[in-house]
Write an enzyme that holds these catalytic residues in place. Sequence first.
Site, PDB file in Angstrom:
ATOM      1  N   HIS A   1      -0.860   7.535   3.507  1.00 55.40           N
ATOM      2  CA  HIS A   1       0.496   7.257   4.000  1.00 55.40           C
ATOM      3  C   HIS A   1       1.413   8.379   3.520  1.00 55.40           C
ATOM      4  CE1 HIS A   1      -0.776   3.266   5.188  1.00 55.40           C
ATOM      5  NE2 HIS A   1      -1.148   2.982   3.961  1.00 55.40           N
TER       6      HIS A   1
ATOM      7  N   ALA B   1       0.809  -1.211   0.000  1.00 57.55           N
ATOM      8  CA  ALA B   1       0.000   0.000   0.000  1.00 57.55           C
ATOM      9  C   ALA B   1       0.849   1.271   0.000  1.00 57.55           C
ATOM     10  CB  ALA B   1      -0.919  -0.008   1.225  1.00 57.55           C
TER      11      ALA B   1
HETATM   12  N1  LIG Z   1       2.173  -4.818   3.093  1.00 56.18           N
HETATM   13  C1  LIG Z   1       1.139  -4.039   2.893  1.00 56.18           C
HETATM   14  O1  LIG Z   1       1.289  -2.907   2.389  1.00 56.18           O
HETATM   15  C2  LIG Z   1      -0.220  -4.485   3.246  1.00 56.18           C
HETATM   16  C3  LIG Z   1      -0.441  -5.642   3.973  1.00 56.18           C
HETATM   17  N2  LIG Z   1      -1.707  -6.071   4.243  1.00 56.18           N
HETATM   18  C4  LIG Z   1      -1.896  -7.332   4.970  1.00 56.18           C
HETATM   19  O2  LIG Z   1      -2.260  -8.323   4.023  1.00 56.18           O
HETATM   20  C5  LIG Z   1      -3.029  -9.351   4.661  1.00 56.18           C
HETATM   21  C6  LIG Z   1      -4.287  -9.674   3.865  1.00 56.18           C
HETATM   22  O3  LIG Z   1      -5.153  -8.571   3.839  1.00 56.18           O
HETATM   23  P1  LIG Z   1      -6.720  -8.751   3.552  1.00 56.18           P
HETATM   24  O4  LIG Z   1      -6.933  -9.691   2.438  1.00 56.18           O
HETATM   25  O5  LIG Z   1      -7.291  -7.395   3.477  1.00 56.18           O
HETATM   26  O6  LIG Z   1      -7.179  -9.477   4.915  1.00 56.18           O
HETATM   27  P2  LIG Z   1      -8.528 -10.330   5.141  1.00 56.18           P
HETATM   28  O7  LIG Z   1      -8.687 -10.390   6.620  1.00 56.18           O
HETATM   29  O8  LIG Z   1      -9.637  -9.800   4.326  1.00 56.18           O
HETATM   30  O9  LIG Z   1      -8.177 -11.778   4.561  1.00 56.18           O
HETATM   31  C7  LIG Z   1      -7.220 -12.622   5.161  1.00 56.18           C
HETATM   32  C8  LIG Z   1      -7.765 -14.040   5.151  1.00 56.18           C
HETATM   33  O10 LIG Z   1      -6.732 -14.927   5.580  1.00 56.18           O
HETATM   34  C9  LIG Z   1      -7.232 -15.725   6.665  1.00 56.18           C
HETATM   35  N3  LIG Z   1      -6.142 -16.096   7.565  1.00 56.18           N
HETATM   36  C10 LIG Z   1      -5.594 -15.396   8.589  1.00 56.18           C
HETATM   37  N4  LIG Z   1      -4.648 -16.106   9.200  1.00 56.18           N
HETATM   38  C11 LIG Z   1      -4.572 -17.285   8.569  1.00 56.18           C
HETATM   39  C12 LIG Z   1      -3.784 -18.462   8.752  1.00 56.18           C
HETATM   40  N5  LIG Z   1      -2.899 -18.550   9.747  1.00 56.18           N
HETATM   41  N6  LIG Z   1      -3.979 -19.502   7.927  1.00 56.18           N
HETATM   42  C13 LIG Z   1      -4.888 -19.446   6.928  1.00 56.18           C
HETATM   43  N7  LIG Z   1      -5.684 -18.371   6.710  1.00 56.18           N
HETATM   44  C14 LIG Z   1      -5.535 -17.309   7.517  1.00 56.18           C
HETATM   45  C15 LIG Z   1      -8.230 -14.808   7.342  1.00 56.18           C
HETATM   46  O11 LIG Z   1      -9.100 -15.525   8.207  1.00 56.18           O
HETATM   47  P3  LIG Z   1      -9.638 -14.755   9.547  1.00 56.18           P
HETATM   48  O12 LIG Z   1     -10.585 -13.711   9.066  1.00 56.18           O
HETATM   49  O13 LIG Z   1     -10.255 -15.837  10.358  1.00 56.18           O
HETATM   50  O14 LIG Z   1      -8.410 -14.148  10.199  1.00 56.18           O
HETATM   51  C16 LIG Z   1      -8.940 -14.227   6.136  1.00 56.18           C
HETATM   52  O15 LIG Z   1      -9.888 -15.093   5.583  1.00 56.18           O
HETATM   53  C17 LIG Z   1      -3.284  -8.835   6.084  1.00 56.18           C
HETATM   54  O16 LIG Z   1      -2.337  -9.415   6.989  1.00 56.18           O
HETATM   55  C18 LIG Z   1      -3.042  -7.341   5.957  1.00 56.18           C
HETATM   56  O17 LIG Z   1      -2.688  -6.743   7.189  1.00 56.18           O
HETATM   57  C19 LIG Z   1      -2.784  -5.391   3.767  1.00 56.18           C
HETATM   58  C20 LIG Z   1      -2.614  -4.230   3.069  1.00 56.18           C
HETATM   59  C21 LIG Z   1      -1.335  -3.663   2.784  1.00 56.18           C
HETATM   60  O1  LIG Z   2       0.035  -1.697   5.806  1.00 55.53           O
HETATM   61  C1  LIG Z   2      -1.027  -2.224   6.177  1.00 55.53           C
HETATM   62  O2  LIG Z   2      -1.100  -3.116   7.033  1.00 55.53           O
HETATM   63  C2  LIG Z   2      -2.320  -1.825   5.547  1.00 55.53           C
HETATM   64  C3  LIG Z   2      -2.344  -0.409   5.151  1.00 55.53           C
HETATM   65  O3  LIG Z   2      -1.912   0.484   5.840  1.00 55.53           O
HETATM   66  C4  LIG Z   2      -2.971  -0.095   3.875  1.00 55.53           C
HETATM   67  O4  LIG Z   2      -3.386  -1.012   3.166  1.00 55.53           O
HETATM   68  O5  LIG Z   2      -3.028   1.102   3.526  1.00 55.53           O
END
Ligand SMILES: NC(=O)C1=CN([C@@H]2O[C@H](COP(=O)(O)OP(=O)(O)OC[C@H]3O[C@@H](n4cnc5c(N)ncnc54)[C@H](OP(=O)(O)O)[C@@H]3O)[C@@H](O)[C@H]2O)C=CC1
Ligand SMILES: O=C([O-])CC(=O)C(=O)O
Length: 252
Positions: A203, A119
């Site tokens: 951000h 992001a």
């Molecule tokens: N690097 C970056 O810039 C960014 C990083 N992110 C990260 O990316 C990830 C995905 O985001 P998003 O799709 O929006 O999240 P969501 O919560 O919509 O989807 C994640 C899915 O993965 C499942 N999950 C969580 N832990 C596990 C596990 N140990 N094993 C199997 N499945 C699992 C969740 O289940 P449950 O709902 O039960 O937890 C959920 O169904 C998040 O960790 C988020 O913080 C997001 C945006 C930007």
């Molecule tokens: O970095 C993250 O965990 C998510 C975030 O801030 C974004 O998607 O803007």
Amino acid sequence: MIKIGLLGCGNVGHIIAAHAGGIQITAVYDIIPERAEELAALCGARACTDFETFMHDEFSIVVEAASINAVRTFGEAILRSGRDIVILSVGALAEEDFREHLVGVAREVGKRIRIPSGAILGLDNLKICQVSPPRQLLLRTTKNPVSLGMDVAARTELFKGLAHDCIRQFPKNINVAVALGLAAGRDAEVELWVDPAVERNIHEVFVEGEFGDIYIRVSNVPSPDNPATSYMAALSILALLRNLENPLVVGT
Ligand SMILES: NC(=O)C1=CN([C@@H]2O[C@H](COP(=O)(O)OP(=O)(O)OC[C@H]3O[C@@H](n4cnc5c(N)ncnc54)[C@H](OP(=O)(O)O)[C@@H]3O)[C@@H](O)[C@H]2O)C=CC1
Ligand SMILES: O=C([O-])CC(=O)C(=O)O
């Protein structure tokens, strides 16, 4: 065609599946079986209700879009199975011991851990900070309180400090800060704000060094199914995958 296994069938998983042209998703896995089944039906992949079954499928890369915990639990096994891993929940690498261990495993088995820009923008040339350490590296993130499941009436600072502490408190909202730190080679300072007047995930990156001053401002549209996650983060994974085999590599 690149074959991927998708770990995490939530918001980002759905966006990847919807735009996966040129990428074959062969298997999907989520801790919630119904989510894996629903996404598999949408993209023609195999739905896996346990990690072992998932790992038996045919793909060369695992795309993690699940959680920090998923990276901690499965990261090593994925690398040792001979696959690269794309990690979106990069906050998992904030802890130095785990990061060094996982990087050591990747080196040992000759595989790669790829961190998409997610992001944020600027991770490419922020690597200059590994050559010329910056005097300042600050991320100021502002989100609507809904993204953090909060209800506040006015702009409020939730956190001020270092990225590795912030991600512990807000594991689903500040992965970007950890990615910035990994690119720059030092822990970023972070300010995390909630503001009911903003609709977007904003951000702002401030960097200062002998090379000059940098200011980057990203005003991200929240994703439809998870306002904490910017839509751009999913697009960033797709862009990374599409460019993997391109002989023309753009950006530092
Ligand atoms: N690097 C970056 O810039 C960014 C990083 N992110 C990260 O990316 C990830 C995905 O985001 P998003 O799709 O929006 O999240 P969501 O919560 O919509 O989807 C994640 C899915 O993965 C499942 N999950 C969580 N832990 C596990 C596990 N140990 N094993 C199997 N499945 C699992 C969740 O289940 P449950 O709902 O039960 O937890 C959920 O169904 C998040 O960790 C988020 O913080 C997001 C945006 C930007
Ligand atoms: O970095 C993250 O965990 C998510 C975030 O801030 C974004 O998607 O803007």
